[in-house]
Enzyme design. Structure first.
Site, mmCIF file in Angstrom:
data_model
loop_
_atom_site.group_PDB
_atom_site.id
_atom_site.type_symbol
_atom_site.label_atom_id
_atom_site.label_comp_id
_atom_site.label_asym_id
_atom_site.label_seq_id
_atom_site.Cartn_x
_atom_site.Cartn_y
_atom_site.Cartn_z
ATOM 1 N N ASP A 281 0.854 -1.305 0.072
ATOM 2 C CA ASP A 281 -0.079 -0.065 -0.091
ATOM 3 C C ASP A 281 0.893 1.260 -0.153
ATOM 4 O O ASP A 281 1.753 1.297 0.752
ATOM 5 C CB ASP A 281 -0.898 -0.031 1.247
ATOM 6 C CG ASP A 281 -1.928 0.925 1.164
ATOM 7 O OD1 ASP A 281 -3.074 0.298 1.409
ATOM 8 O OD2 ASP A 281 -1.634 2.312 1.077
ATOM 9 N N LYS B 37 1.820 13.333 -16.666
ATOM 10 C CA LYS B 37 0.589 14.334 -16.849
ATOM 11 C C LYS B 37 -0.560 13.569 -16.152
ATOM 12 O O LYS B 37 -0.519 12.267 -16.435
ATOM 13 C CB LYS B 37 0.775 14.891 -18.075
ATOM 14 C CG LYS B 37 0.295 13.760 -19.241
ATOM 15 C CD LYS B 37 -0.370 14.665 -20.661
ATOM 16 C CE LYS B 37 -1.612 14.666 -20.704
ATOM 17 N NZ LYS B 37 -2.409 13.800 -21.215
ATOM 18 N N HIS C 6 5.080 13.745 -22.999
ATOM 19 C CA HIS C 6 5.586 12.984 -24.049
ATOM 20 C C HIS C 6 5.574 13.663 -25.596
ATOM 21 O O HIS C 6 6.469 13.106 -26.206
ATOM 22 C CB HIS C 6 4.823 11.675 -24.152
ATOM 23 C CG HIS C 6 3.730 11.502 -25.027
ATOM 24 N ND1 HIS C 6 2.628 11.702 -24.290
ATOM 25 C CD2 HIS C 6 3.560 11.058 -26.339
ATOM 26 C CE1 HIS C 6 1.534 11.716 -25.534
ATOM 27 N NE2 HIS C 6 2.177 11.195 -26.518
ATOM 28 N N LYS D 32 8.969 13.697 -28.859
ATOM 29 C CA LYS D 32 8.594 13.097 -30.261
ATOM 30 C C LYS D 32 9.705 13.702 -31.177
ATOM 31 O O LYS D 32 9.993 14.995 -31.169
ATOM 32 C CB LYS D 32 7.218 13.509 -30.662
ATOM 33 C CG LYS D 32 6.140 12.936 -30.052
ATOM 34 C CD LYS D 32 4.794 13.444 -30.718
ATOM 35 C CE LYS D 32 3.713 12.614 -30.071
ATOM 36 N NZ LYS D 32 3.137 11.431 -30.695
ATOM 37 N N GLU E 224 -7.730 12.992 -33.839
ATOM 38 C CA GLU E 224 -7.935 11.421 -33.426
ATOM 39 C C GLU E 224 -9.151 10.768 -33.952
ATOM 40 O O GLU E 224 -10.202 11.407 -33.469
ATOM 41 C CB GLU E 224 -7.727 11.378 -31.834
ATOM 42 C CG GLU E 224 -6.250 11.557 -31.633
ATOM 43 C CD GLU E 224 -5.920 11.596 -30.040
ATOM 44 O OE1 GLU E 224 -5.040 10.972 -29.694
ATOM 45 O OE2 GLU E 224 -6.948 11.841 -29.220
ATOM 46 N N ASP F 248 -6.435 17.409 -21.218
ATOM 47 C CA ASP F 248 -5.880 16.302 -21.665
ATOM 48 C C ASP F 248 -4.767 16.674 -22.732
ATOM 49 O O ASP F 248 -3.779 16.194 -22.610
ATOM 50 C CB ASP F 248 -6.911 15.372 -22.132
ATOM 51 C CG ASP F 248 -6.290 13.945 -22.592
ATOM 52 O OD1 ASP F 248 -5.390 13.588 -21.834
ATOM 53 O OD2 ASP F 248 -6.771 13.327 -23.580
ATOM 54 N N HIS G 196 0.311 19.293 -24.259
ATOM 55 C CA HIS G 196 0.964 19.001 -25.628
ATOM 56 C C HIS G 196 0.931 20.250 -26.567
ATOM 57 O O HIS G 196 1.718 20.675 -27.073
ATOM 58 C CB HIS G 196 0.250 17.879 -26.282
ATOM 59 C CG HIS G 196 0.263 16.663 -25.605
ATOM 60 N ND1 HIS G 196 1.205 16.154 -24.615
ATOM 61 C CD2 HIS G 196 -0.588 15.620 -25.518
ATOM 62 C CE1 HIS G 196 0.860 15.054 -23.991
ATOM 63 N NE2 HIS G 196 -0.204 14.549 -24.481
ATOM 64 N N LYS H 75 -11.583 14.014 -30.362
ATOM 65 C CA LYS H 75 -11.614 12.456 -30.601
ATOM 66 C C LYS H 75 -12.707 12.198 -31.545
ATOM 67 O O LYS H 75 -13.671 13.207 -31.611
ATOM 68 C CB LYS H 75 -12.022 11.856 -29.180
ATOM 69 C CG LYS H 75 -11.123 12.208 -27.990
ATOM 70 C CD LYS H 75 -9.839 11.274 -27.962
ATOM 71 C CE LYS H 75 -9.182 11.543 -26.775
ATOM 72 N NZ LYS H 75 -7.859 10.569 -26.746
HETATM 73 C C1 BG6 Z 1 -2.136 11.603 -24.160
HETATM 74 C C2 BG6 Z 1 -3.771 11.747 -23.974
HETATM 75 O O1 BG6 Z 1 -1.536 12.403 -23.529
HETATM 76 O O2 BG6 Z 1 -1.982 12.031 -25.652
HETATM 77 C C3 BG6 Z 1 -4.634 11.000 -24.913
HETATM 78 O O3 BG6 Z 1 -3.988 11.523 -22.809
HETATM 79 C C4 BG6 Z 1 -4.006 11.277 -26.507
HETATM 80 O O4 BG6 Z 1 -5.928 11.310 -24.835
HETATM 81 C C5 BG6 Z 1 -2.556 11.244 -26.580
HETATM 82 O O5 BG6 Z 1 -4.604 10.221 -27.275
HETATM 83 C C6 BG6 Z 1 -1.882 11.258 -27.903
HETATM 84 O O6 BG6 Z 1 -0.614 10.986 -27.927
HETATM 85 P P1 BG6 Z 1 0.054 10.507 -29.153
HETATM 86 O O7 BG6 Z 1 1.608 10.365 -28.713
HETATM 87 O O8 BG6 Z 1 -0.598 8.967 -29.365
HETATM 88 O O9 BG6 Z 1 -0.314 11.095 -30.264
#
Ligand code: BG6
Length: 462
Positions: free
Chosen positions: A85, A138, A168, A172, A206, A225, A230, A316
């Site tokens: 835990d 994040k 992330h 890239k 997406e 998100d 990003h 999305k």
């Molecule tokens: C994430 C989001 O940080 O990035 C997701 O939480 C999103 O909702 C994703 O789909 C997209 O990242 P990538 O690298 O797949 O384009």
């Protein structure tokens, strides 16, 4: 003075989704590259054995890139597991033991943010935080006050230079190329300002929905998100001034100036959408007002960018999966040749995913007697075969103490200050059809007569 590398890798949330999708494949790649010759310790509360964690690791890697038997054997040999835990002091005592001779562990918190304070305190009380680094996933907070509170919690235990906040997108290849292209080419600088740039559009589309992450997503929405992190990061790289050096501090200083020059969003310039069917997703409230789509106009109040609209769109269940930036230049002052200069023929286009493309749009004369033109694109396209995944790159950097691709406390707070006014239900939700480009109301975000640039599937090179 050389920055010492970490000598143990600890990851909380070892049995979770992020570990399965991203961390194990990155750990195998780091092991294969000789960067992870150290104890690797997973922590979770799942009642598992280390053998189960190894099986999970193999399955994860198998599904995300493939098992490299030699590297996997080394990874499995180094992998330890602590089941406990996060609120129990005994968990951290076991971690301390598992760390053995290691003096400078890296702790990766791949866990829900609500658990950060508990784990950070647990690490501190047990001595596991001494000389350690911490990597934070994040979302970093859910608005400005919560981000400030989280920074305060972390700073109680870790100095700022030991905190690595992951976005992330910054790992890239295409995003790194954007930064490189901007500052490695002389021809760009004279036109990269309000005198020549008409507008900037960035679309993160997406073609899929929330993919089983309904419960998480319904707490977040598109603005939290992907826009706060990003997309604002991409805009910072597009719009910042050149750093005075190539050290992380100089880069951060310029980015921070840019974040601070972003005008807080005007909710009236934000359109929120929700795809039809979202409320039927598991984990989503039946009356959810959370946006799966956002379109907005951002202003940057600097001498370079005053008056240039930065249009951002993320959603999305749109027709394609791609992230693309269009920097549209102003048309020539007089139309010498074609009677009407078509819009959007002088531009720079940056495709950030899934391909890496940098192109510039121009007009050339069509063959024949008439001085008539046509739009062409001059394209640089990269399809690296063995590109590092963002997680491999970022975790490797964190292990080496290289903070260049991570966000600091001030920048993360400045980005929230931009987004905060548009959060919540200030503006109504517009429903849109899955597979469409979002609600019609979003057309009102761009200036009249302009329209959004809808990214198309990239033509495959012969
Ligand atoms: C994430 C989001 O940080 O990035 C997701 O939480 C999103 O909702 C994703 O789909 C997209 O990242 P990538 O690298 O797949 O384009």
């Amino acid at each position: 003075m050389a920055i010492p590398s970490s000598d143990a890798f600890v990851f909380f949330g070892a049995t979770g989704d992020l570990a399965y999708k991203q961390i194990f494949p990155a750990l195998q790649a780091l092991t294969a590259g000789g960067e992870l010759d150290m104890p690797i310790i997973g922590v979770a509360k799942a009642g598992w054995s280390v053998e189960q964690l190894k099986e999970r690791a193999r399955d994860s890697i198998d599904k995300h890139g493939g098992v490299d038997e030699a590297a996997f054997a080394k990874l499995a040999e180094r992998l330890q597991y602590i089941d406990g835990d996060y609120a129990d002091a005994a968990t951290y005592q076991r971690l301390k033991q598992a760390l053995g001779e290691s003096k400078r562990p890296l702790h990766y918190l791949a866990i829900p943010p609500s658990l950060f304070p508990t784990v950070v305190q647990g690490l501190a009380k047990s001595g596991c935080a001494d000389q350690a680094r911490v990597v934070i996933e994040k979302p970093f907070g859910h608005d400005l006050p919560s981000a400030q509170a989280l920074n305060a919690t972390l700073h109680e235990v870790f100095p700022e230079n030991a905190i690595f906040r992951i976005d992330h997108y910054l790992g890239k290849e295409a995003v790194q190329n954007l930064q490189y292209f901007r500052f490695a080419n002389t021809f760009l600088e004279p036109v990269w300002n309000r005198n020549y740039v008409h507008s900037v559009q960035i679309t993160m589309a997406e073609s899929f929905g929330v993919q089983g992450r309904g419960a998480f997503y319904d707490e977040a929405g598109a603005l939290r998100d992907v826009v706060q992190n990003h997309l604002l990061q991409v805009i910072a790289l597009l719009a910042m001034d050149a750093p005075i050096g190539h050290d992380p501090e100089s880069m951060r200083a310029e980015k921070l100036r840019l974040f601070r020059a972003m005008r807080p969003l005007d909710p009236k310039q934000v359109v929120r959408g929700q795809f039809r069917g979202y409320r039927d997703e598991p984990g989503v409230a039946k009356d959810s007002q959370v946006e799966t789509y956002a379109a907005l106009c951002l202003h940057i109040d600097t001498w370079r960018w005053a008056g240039v609209p930065f249009y951002i769109r993320a959603g999305k269940c749109l027709p394609v999966t791609t992230t693309e930036v269009m920097v549209e230049l102003k048309p020539p002052p007089l139309a010498v040749f074609d009677a009407v200069e078509p819009r959007q023929s002088n531009y720079f286009r940056f495709r950030l995913s899934p391909e890496v493309v940098i192109s510039t749009g121009a007009r050339v004369k069509q063959p024949g007697d008439q001085m008539r033109g046509e739009a062409v694109e001059l394209i640089a396209r990269h399809r690296p075969q063995r590109e590092k995944s963002p997680y491999q790159r970022l975790l490797g950097d964190a292990l080496h103490g290289d903070s260049a691709l991570f966000t600091n406390d001030e920048a993360v707070e400045a980005a929230w200050a931009v987004i905060d006014p548009a959060l919540g239900n200030a503006e109504p939700i517009h429903e849109y059809e899955p597979g469409s480009w979002g609600p019609a109301a979003a057309d009102g975000v761009v200036s009249s007569g302009e329209g959004w640039h809808n990214p198309q599937p990239e033509a495959v090179q012969a």
